[in-house]
Design a protein around this motif. Structure first.
Motif, PDB file in Angstrom:
ATOM      1  N   PHE A  96      48.956  62.847  54.794  1.00  0.00           N
ATOM      2  CA  PHE A  96      49.129  64.278  54.574  1.00  0.00           C
ATOM      3  C   PHE A  96      48.902  65.037  55.879  1.00  0.00           C
ATOM      4  CE2 PHE A  96      47.440  68.278  52.355  1.00  0.00           C
ATOM      5  CZ  PHE A  96      48.705  68.748  52.080  1.00  0.00           C
ATOM      6  N   GLN A  97      47.901  64.617  56.644  1.00  0.00           N
ATOM      7  CA  GLN A  97      47.604  65.271  57.919  1.00  0.00           C
ATOM      8  C   GLN A  97      48.758  65.119  58.909  1.00  0.00           C
ATOM      9  OE1 GLN A  97      43.888  63.315  58.861  1.00  0.00           O
ATOM     10  NE2 GLN A  97      42.695  65.088  58.219  1.00  0.00           N
ATOM     11  N   VAL A 136      48.568  76.961  44.072  1.00  0.00           N
ATOM     12  CA  VAL A 136      47.405  77.438  44.832  1.00  0.00           C
ATOM     13  C   VAL A 136      46.530  76.273  45.268  1.00  0.00           C
ATOM     14  CG1 VAL A 136      45.287  78.796  44.678  1.00  0.00           C
ATOM     15  CG2 VAL A 136      47.417  79.699  43.752  1.00  0.00           C
ATOM     16  N   LEU A 137      46.345  75.305  44.373  1.00  0.00           N
ATOM     17  CA  LEU A 137      45.509  74.153  44.712  1.00  0.00           C
ATOM     18  C   LEU A 137      46.145  73.297  45.800  1.00  0.00           C
ATOM     19  CD1 LEU A 137      44.278  73.248  41.132  1.00  0.00           C
ATOM     20  CD2 LEU A 137      42.832  73.912  43.062  1.00  0.00           C
ATOM     21  N   PHE A 138      47.474  73.205  45.786  1.00  0.00           N
ATOM     22  CA  PHE A 138      48.149  72.468  46.858  1.00  0.00           C
ATOM     23  C   PHE A 138      47.981  73.198  48.195  1.00  0.00           C
ATOM     24  CE2 PHE A 138      51.817  71.555  49.548  1.00  0.00           C
ATOM     25  CZ  PHE A 138      51.757  70.171  49.602  1.00  0.00           C
ATOM     26  N   ILE A 139      48.148  74.515  48.168  1.00  0.00           N
ATOM     27  CA  ILE A 139      47.975  75.307  49.398  1.00  0.00           C
ATOM     28  C   ILE A 139      46.547  75.176  49.901  1.00  0.00           C
ATOM     29  CG2 ILE A 139      47.929  77.653  50.346  1.00  0.00           C
ATOM     30  CD1 ILE A 139      50.226  78.305  48.378  1.00  0.00           C
ATOM     31  N   ARG A 140      45.576  75.250  48.965  1.00  0.00           N
ATOM     32  CA  ARG A 140      44.173  75.109  49.357  1.00  0.00           C
ATOM     33  C   ARG A 140      43.914  73.741  49.985  1.00  0.00           C
ATOM     34  NH1 ARG A 140      39.352  73.922  45.129  1.00  0.00           N
ATOM     35  NH2 ARG A 140      37.858  73.203  46.673  1.00  0.00           N
ATOM     36  N   MET A 141      44.512  72.695  49.403  1.00  0.00           N
ATOM     37  CA  MET A 141      44.341  71.349  49.942  1.00  0.00           C
ATOM     38  C   MET A 141      44.905  71.262  51.366  1.00  0.00           C
ATOM     39  SD  MET A 141      45.553  67.743  48.203  1.00  0.00           S
ATOM     40  CE  MET A 141      45.123  68.399  46.592  1.00  0.00           C
ATOM     41  N   ALA A 142      46.065  71.904  51.561  1.00  0.00           N
ATOM     42  CA  ALA A 142      46.674  71.915  52.890  1.00  0.00           C
ATOM     43  C   ALA A 142      45.805  72.676  53.890  1.00  0.00           C
ATOM     44  CB  ALA A 142      48.067  72.531  52.817  1.00  0.00           C
ATOM     45  N   ASN A 201      42.594  73.133  53.727  1.00  0.00           N
ATOM     46  CA  ASN A 201      41.389  72.337  53.995  1.00  0.00           C
ATOM     47  C   ASN A 201      41.665  71.239  55.016  1.00  0.00           C
ATOM     48  OD1 ASN A 201      39.776  73.800  52.265  1.00  0.00           O
ATOM     49  ND2 ASN A 201      40.026  72.407  50.537  1.00  0.00           N
ATOM     50  N   ALA A 202      42.849  70.649  54.929  1.00  0.00           N
ATOM     51  CA  ALA A 202      43.211  69.629  55.912  1.00  0.00           C
ATOM     52  C   ALA A 202      43.440  70.255  57.281  1.00  0.00           C
ATOM     53  CB  ALA A 202      44.463  68.885  55.447  1.00  0.00           C
ATOM     54  N   ILE A 203      44.067  71.424  57.291  1.00  0.00           N
ATOM     55  CA  ILE A 203      44.379  72.106  58.558  1.00  0.00           C
ATOM     56  C   ILE A 203      43.110  72.524  59.286  1.00  0.00           C
ATOM     57  CG2 ILE A 203      45.331  74.246  59.516  1.00  0.00           C
ATOM     58  CD1 ILE A 203      47.603  73.958  57.413  1.00  0.00           C
ATOM     59  N   ASP A 204      42.126  73.070  58.544  1.00  0.00           N
ATOM     60  CA  ASP A 204      40.912  73.510  59.248  1.00  0.00           C
ATOM     61  C   ASP A 204      40.172  72.329  59.862  1.00  0.00           C
ATOM     62  OD1 ASP A 204      39.495  72.346  57.146  1.00  0.00           O
ATOM     63  OD2 ASP A 204      38.716  74.217  56.344  1.00  0.00           O
ATOM     64  N   GLY A 205      40.188  71.186  59.159  1.00  0.00           N
ATOM     65  CA  GLY A 205      39.552  69.997  59.715  1.00  0.00           C
ATOM     66  C   GLY A 205      40.248  69.496  60.959  1.00  0.00           C
ATOM     67  N   MET A 206      41.571  69.537  60.961  1.00  0.00           N
ATOM     68  CA  MET A 206      42.334  69.078  62.127  1.00  0.00           C
ATOM     69  C   MET A 206      42.138  70.010  63.312  1.00  0.00           C
ATOM     70  SD  MET A 206      45.763  67.948  60.053  1.00  0.00           S
ATOM     71  CE  MET A 206      46.707  67.388  61.482  1.00  0.00           C
TER      72      MET A 206
END
Length: 211
Positions: A10-11, A61-67, A69-74
């Motif tokens: 996903f990342q 919304v949950l998919f956007i939130r998941m994305a 969350n991945a983006i902030d970590g990267m």
């Protein structure tokens, strides 16, 4: 095996977006706050207007939130934006977002009020155990079977089913699913605790063997 295990793939899909956000001056903490605010806004909407058809918003919304969350970590890892504030915002944001998005289900299923509250409590407890594991010297635990990403997928599916088939709300089907999820979350708590302690035991044994 949990949805969290798919995170690397996903990342890779998100990496071009992350680069553009970095070039635009967007920070990891800003993305974390955006994910939390989005969850609060949508959760408030569902709570104020508990129309089953509005719950079609949840999977998106949950998919956007998941994305996010991945983006902030990267952004934090790959562009040297890690901070103590960011770590706190990340953990707090996950818990607040879960409560905001999942609590409105009590208005649709008042007969399952207790089960839904138990689900929320156990969801918070799983993340608390994951953080405590890190605090005592193990790694941050994300073990399943019901981690954050799995909960997002499940509740997103709930929202979709409720929006498309609201007549199912009058059956006992959801109550049984809520009960099953509670058992799986209990096992998740146990699993994270067990693996954290095993990891620490392995570290201690290794340190004793190392001269």
């Amino acid at each position: 095996m949990t949805i969290y295990d798919l995170k690397p793939k996903f990342q890779n899909l998100l990496r071009p977006i992350v680069k553009k956000l970095y070039d635009a001056g967007v920070t990891a903490n800003q993305v974390t706050l955006a994910a939390m605010l989005l969850s609060i806004l949508v959760g408030s909407l569902l709570f104020i207007f508990p129309n089953p058809h509005l719950f079609i918003l949840l999977p998106f919304v949950l998919f956007i939130r998941m994305a996010l969350n991945a983006i902030d970590g990267m952004l934090a890892r790959e562009y040297h934006q890690k901070s103590h504030l960011g770590a706190m915002l990340n953990e707090i944001g996950d818990v607040v977002s879960d409560i905001a998005l999942y609590f409105p289900f009590v208005l649709l299923f008042p007969h399952s009020f207790g089960w839904i509250l138990l689900l929320l409590f156990l969801s918070i407890l799983t993340e608390f155990i994951g953080v405590v594991a890190q605090a005592i010297g193990a790694s941050r635990r994300y073990d399943g079977p019901i981690g954050k990403s799995d909960r997002a997928f499940i509740f997103g599916a709930f929202g979709l089913v409720i929006a498309l088939f609201p007549q199912l709300m009058t059956t006992n089907w959801f109550t049984m699913v809520f009960a099953l999820l509670s058992l799986l979350l209990l096992y998740t708590c146990y699993n994270r605790t067990r693996k954290a302690l095993n990891e620490l035991s392995t570290k201690v044994a290794h340190n004793k063997e190392t001269p």
